[in-house]
Every structure is written in C-alpha cells, then in structure tokens.
Write a protein that holds these residues in place. Sequence first.
Motif, PDB file in Angstrom:
ATOM      1  N   THR A 168       0.852  -1.191   0.000  1.00 33.65           N
ATOM      2  CA  THR A 168       0.000   0.000   0.000  1.00 33.65           C
ATOM      3  C   THR A 168       0.886   1.239   0.000  1.00 33.65           C
ATOM      4  OG1 THR A 168      -0.133  -0.126   2.420  1.00 33.65           O
ATOM      5  CG2 THR A 168      -1.945  -1.098   1.161  1.00 33.65           C
ATOM      6  N   ASP A 169       0.350   2.309  -0.531  1.00 30.09           N
ATOM      7  CA  ASP A 169       1.124   3.544  -0.686  1.00 30.09           C
ATOM      8  C   ASP A 169       0.898   4.450   0.516  1.00 30.09           C
ATOM      9  OD1 ASP A 169       2.699   5.522  -1.689  1.00 30.09           O
ATOM     10  OD2 ASP A 169       1.217   6.292  -3.115  1.00 30.09           O
ATOM     11  N   ILE A 170       1.640   4.166   1.598  1.00 32.61           N
ATOM     12  CA  ILE A 170       1.546   4.940   2.826  1.00 32.61           C
ATOM     13  C   ILE A 170       2.888   5.640   3.050  1.00 32.61           C
ATOM     14  CG2 ILE A 170       1.027   4.874   5.291  1.00 32.61           C
ATOM     15  CD1 ILE A 170      -1.264   3.955   3.513  1.00 32.61           C
ATOM     16  N   PRO A 171       2.901   6.928   3.378  1.00 38.01           N
ATOM     17  CA  PRO A 171       4.166   7.624   3.657  1.00 38.01           C
ATOM     18  C   PRO A 171       4.984   6.877   4.710  1.00 38.01           C
ATOM     19  CG  PRO A 171       2.371   9.200   3.527  1.00 38.01           C
ATOM     20  CD  PRO A 171       1.747   7.844   3.488  1.00 38.01           C
ATOM     21  N   ILE A 172       6.242   6.611   4.377  1.00 41.03           N
ATOM     22  CA  ILE A 172       7.061   5.797   5.265  1.00 41.03           C
ATOM     23  C   ILE A 172       7.273   6.472   6.612  1.00 41.03           C
ATOM     24  CG2 ILE A 172       9.282   6.702   4.491  1.00 41.03           C
ATOM     25  CD1 ILE A 172       8.378   3.042   5.333  1.00 41.03           C
ATOM     26  N   GLY A 173       7.248   7.821   6.621  1.00 41.16           N
ATOM     27  CA  GLY A 173       7.407   8.527   7.894  1.00 41.16           C
ATOM     28  C   GLY A 173       6.305   8.203   8.877  1.00 41.16           C
ATOM     29  N   LYS A 174       5.076   8.088   8.393  1.00 41.31           N
ATOM     30  CA  LYS A 174       3.954   7.734   9.268  1.00 41.31           C
ATOM     31  C   LYS A 174       4.098   6.315   9.800  1.00 41.31           C
ATOM     32  CE  LYS A 174       0.456  10.813   7.263  1.00 41.31           C
ATOM     33  NZ  LYS A 174      -0.895  10.869   6.651  1.00 41.31           N
ATOM     34  N   VAL A 175       4.547   5.410   8.934  1.00 42.87           N
ATOM     35  CA  VAL A 175       4.739   4.026   9.373  1.00 42.87           C
ATOM     36  C   VAL A 175       5.828   3.961  10.431  1.00 42.87           C
ATOM     37  CG1 VAL A 175       5.346   1.696   8.632  1.00 42.87           C
ATOM     38  CG2 VAL A 175       3.987   3.167   7.123  1.00 42.87           C
ATOM     39  N   LEU A 176       6.931   4.661  10.190  1.00 40.64           N
ATOM     40  CA  LEU A 176       8.048   4.654  11.136  1.00 40.64           C
ATOM     41  C   LEU A 176       7.634   5.212  12.485  1.00 40.64           C
ATOM     42  CD1 LEU A 176      11.070   4.301  11.734  1.00 40.64           C
ATOM     43  CD2 LEU A 176      11.435   6.603  10.826  1.00 40.64           C
ATOM     44  N   THR A 177       6.962   6.354  12.482  1.00 43.12           N
ATOM     45  CA  THR A 177       6.550   6.977  13.737  1.00 43.12           C
ATOM     46  C   THR A 177       5.581   6.083  14.513  1.00 43.12           C
ATOM     47  OG1 THR A 177       6.803   9.176  12.774  1.00 43.12           O
ATOM     48  CG2 THR A 177       5.467   8.997  14.757  1.00 43.12           C
ATOM     49  N   GLY A 178       4.597   5.524  13.801  1.00 42.79           N
ATOM     50  CA  GLY A 178       3.621   4.669  14.460  1.00 42.79           C
ATOM     51  C   GLY A 178       4.234   3.397  15.012  1.00 42.79           C
ATOM     52  N   MET A 179       5.059   2.739  14.208  1.00 48.35           N
ATOM     53  CA  MET A 179       5.640   1.463  14.626  1.00 48.35           C
ATOM     54  C   MET A 179       6.609   1.629  15.790  1.00 48.35           C
ATOM     55  SD  MET A 179       4.426  -1.179  13.053  1.00 48.35           S
ATOM     56  CE  MET A 179       5.713  -2.402  13.337  1.00 48.35           C
ATOM     57  N   VAL A 180       7.542   2.543  15.665  1.00 47.17           N
ATOM     58  CA  VAL A 180       8.550   2.697  16.713  1.00 47.17           C
ATOM     59  C   VAL A 180       7.920   3.237  17.992  1.00 47.17           C
ATOM     60  CG1 VAL A 180      10.677   3.885  17.380  1.00 47.17           C
ATOM     61  CG2 VAL A 180      10.430   2.984  15.059  1.00 47.17           C
ATOM     62  N   GLY A 181       6.993   4.196  17.855  1.00 46.38           N
ATOM     63  CA  GLY A 181       6.373   4.775  19.043  1.00 46.38           C
ATOM     64  C   GLY A 181       5.689   3.743  19.913  1.00 46.38           C
ATOM     65  N   VAL A 182       4.832   2.918  19.328  1.00 47.18           N
ATOM     66  CA  VAL A 182       4.093   1.944  20.131  1.00 47.18           C
ATOM     67  C   VAL A 182       4.984   0.806  20.595  1.00 47.18           C
ATOM     68  CG1 VAL A 182       3.299   0.496  18.200  1.00 47.18           C
ATOM     69  CG2 VAL A 182       1.913   0.669  20.277  1.00 47.18           C
ATOM     70  N   HIS A 183       6.002   0.455  19.790  1.00 51.28           N
ATOM     71  CA  HIS A 183       6.833  -0.683  20.169  1.00 51.28           C
ATOM     72  C   HIS A 183       7.894  -0.331  21.202  1.00 51.28           C
ATOM     73  CE1 HIS A 183       4.888  -2.611  16.695  1.00 51.28           C
ATOM     74  NE2 HIS A 183       5.105  -3.713  17.393  1.00 51.28           N
ATOM     75  N   VAL A 184       8.172   0.940  21.393  1.00 46.26           N
ATOM     76  CA  VAL A 184       8.978   1.326  22.553  1.00 46.26           C
ATOM     77  C   VAL A 184       8.215   1.000  23.836  1.00 46.26           C
ATOM     78  CG1 VAL A 184       9.893   3.294  23.828  1.00 46.26           C
ATOM     79  CG2 VAL A 184      10.364   3.080  21.391  1.00 46.26           C
ATOM     80  N   LEU A 185       6.912   1.269  23.843  1.00 52.49           N
ATOM     81  CA  LEU A 185       6.087   0.933  25.007  1.00 52.49           C
ATOM     82  C   LEU A 185       6.004  -0.578  25.200  1.00 52.49           C
ATOM     83  CD1 LEU A 185       3.159   3.489  24.489  1.00 52.49           C
ATOM     84  CD2 LEU A 185       5.158   3.716  25.978  1.00 52.49           C
ATOM     85  N   ILE A 186       5.816  -1.296  24.101  1.00 50.01           N
ATOM     86  CA  ILE A 186       5.762  -2.759  24.194  1.00 50.01           C
ATOM     87  C   ILE A 186       7.098  -3.299  24.691  1.00 50.01           C
ATOM     88  CG2 ILE A 186       5.520  -4.883  22.843  1.00 50.01           C
ATOM     89  CD1 ILE A 186       3.557  -3.360  21.042  1.00 50.01           C
ATOM     90  N   GLY A 187       8.189  -2.640  24.300  1.00 48.10           N
ATOM     91  CA  GLY A 187       9.504  -3.072  24.739  1.00 48.10           C
ATOM     92  C   GLY A 187       9.670  -3.044  26.246  1.00 48.10           C
ATOM     93  N   ILE A 188       8.971  -2.129  26.921  1.00 49.96           N
ATOM     94  CA  ILE A 188       9.041  -2.087  28.385  1.00 49.96           C
ATOM     95  C   ILE A 188       8.464  -3.378  28.973  1.00 49.96           C
ATOM     96  CG2 ILE A 188       8.263  -0.873  30.454  1.00 49.96           C
ATOM     97  CD1 ILE A 188       8.218   1.695  28.763  1.00 49.96           C
ATOM     98  N   GLY A 189       7.325  -3.814  28.425  1.00 51.81           N
ATOM     99  CA  GLY A 189       6.756  -5.082  28.873  1.00 51.81           C
ATOM    100  C   GLY A 189       7.664  -6.255  28.549  1.00 51.81           C
TER     101      GLY A 189
END
Length: 349
Positions: A168-189
């Motif tokens: 799908t044609d999604i701006p990579i910046g949005k994917v990067l921000t969304g993925m890393v942001g939430v997975h930093v929180l998951i990383g704490i768990g």
Amino acid sequence: MHVPDGFIDLPVSAATGAVAAGAVAVSLRGARRELDERTAPLAGLVAAFIFAVQMLNFPVAAGTSGHLLGGALAAILVGPYTGVLCISVVLLMQGILFADGGLTALGVNITDMAVVTTVVAYALFRALVKVLPRTRRSVTVSSFVAALASVPAAALAFTFFYWIGGTTDIPIGKVLTGMVGVHVLIGIGEAAITALTVGAVIAVRPDLVYGARGLSAPLKLRVGGELVDAAPASGPEPVAARSTRKVWATGLVTALVLAGFVSFYASASPDGLEKVAADQGIDRKTEPHHTADSPLADYGVKDVGDARISGGLAGVIGVGATVVVGSGVFWVVRRRRTAPETAPARGNA
C-alpha cells in the motif's frame, strides 16, 4: 508483530525467506556448540514457554496491546543461535496451526522476530555484561536493557521491509513513527518479562543460563592483608546441580498454566502492528490466511462453544506441539554434535 500475507509484496517476501533460511542454517550449526547434555532438553521448553507467553497480550496504550517477542529471552537463556531456532519453531507452529502470521510472510517474520531481535539483544547484552560488575544482578539488568532495545529494533526492521516492499502507498514517515512509538512501550513489557524470567532461573539454576556462563566472580579470601582468589571446589558435582528434571517440569507446568488458563485474561485489543496497520491503512491488501480453516485457527478449538475452554485447550495443544517439535529439533542438533565424538576410531589397515 506477526506480519500477515499481503502486507509485503512477493519479491521482498521471497528475499526475506532466503535470508531466514540462511539464518536458520547457520543457527543449526551454531547451536551444536551451544547445546550440551543439560541445556539441550531445555531448549524445546524455552520455545514452548515463549509460545505460551506470547498469548498473554498486555495493554500498552489506548486500544493497543503488546506481547512478548522472545528473542532476547531465548538468546540469554540458551544462546543466540539456539534462540533463533526457538523463535523460528514458535513462528512455524503459530503460522501452520493457529493461522497467526502469514505463510508467504514467514520469511519476513523469522527475519524480523527471530533474527533481528536475537542479534540486537544478544549483542547489546554481551556488551553490557562486559562493562558491568560480574554478578548475577548484572545479567538481569543487562537482559532488561537488551530486551527493551530488541522490540523497537524489530519495528524498525518491519518499517524497512515495508519501505522496499509494502503493498500500500503509505508515507514511510507515518509508518516509522507509528511502529517505533508503540513498540517502545511494548519493549518495556518485553524487558520486564525477560528480566523476571532470567532472574528467576538464575536464582535457582544459574548454570543453565547461557548468558551467565563464566560471569560469577571467584570467591575472594583475605590472605596476609590481600584479597586472593579462592581455589575452586573439588569433587564431583552434586546430583541436584546436574539434573534438569525439576526445572523442566516446573517450566512446562508454568507454560501450560499460562497458555491454558491465564491467556483467557489477556488483552483483546489489537497488538502494535495490527493497530498501526489499521490506523495507517497498511492492511488494505491483507490476504486470507492459507490455514484459516485450521481447527485451531485464532487460538480456539473448532466446534468448542465455550470461549474459555476453547482458548485454553488451544493453548495447551500449542504448548504441547511446540515442546515436542522443538525438543525434536534440538535433540537432532545435539545428536549431530556428539556423533563424531562417540564414533569409534578406525585402526590402520
């Protein structure tokens, strides 16, 4: 983080499949050096335990959950090469039996969840234990930091795969921000689960933790006003220290309880990848899973109406299947290591 079919195009899926196959081949050879007569039987148990804990989604943000990836935990407990194999076995069982993670995306998932997490976590873990005091506590602290870093590293890896092969044609910046942001929180768990598990095993059997080998400082004695290393204890190793039966039985029962009972209380919110995919539209071309009609699809037993019983039975079956398959793989690996050592020497003709 289980990537379904349709997120990544076939060329990139094939390329990551080749990378995953190469990593598994290298790990099969490397695991021969890591496994011994005590740890080999535990490697299959580690895979089953990770399978069970991955069923326990925990909330991390509004409408989002996370679960253990397990690369750091496996690498520290049984070694990095064996760790790659443990996670690969888990992903294979989840994809085939439970329709969790696409089959054409299996290479993406193994590369991301098994290879990237294990390599990043173990490299950081080894760097930390070299500079920290040589104690059991340093192993636990290092495991926490290594696990914490491994999850956003996996998110970065997925973002890279999507950047070069997203459907799908999604701006990579949005994917990067969304993925890393939430997975930093998951990383704490992830870090908390990893550190608690490693710390618990070290407390009772430090000799079974691969990452703790050789880290205990020698006993110091004061002689003539100076501290000197005490002589190592002599004599045969106690039977209790050699046996792994209690550890194996305790670990298996724990995994069965987690998958068969505790998993019912896991968060029902979508995990980090599912949430980002839905929010950003990455999932618009998701394809039906090839084993969607499996009797265990979606972690439930087909035709069992009670959700609690259905999910519990599926979890127990998954733990059992994973420990059997994993133990079989590591038994073969261990057997190949010992075969040349036990082969009779041939005399000169």
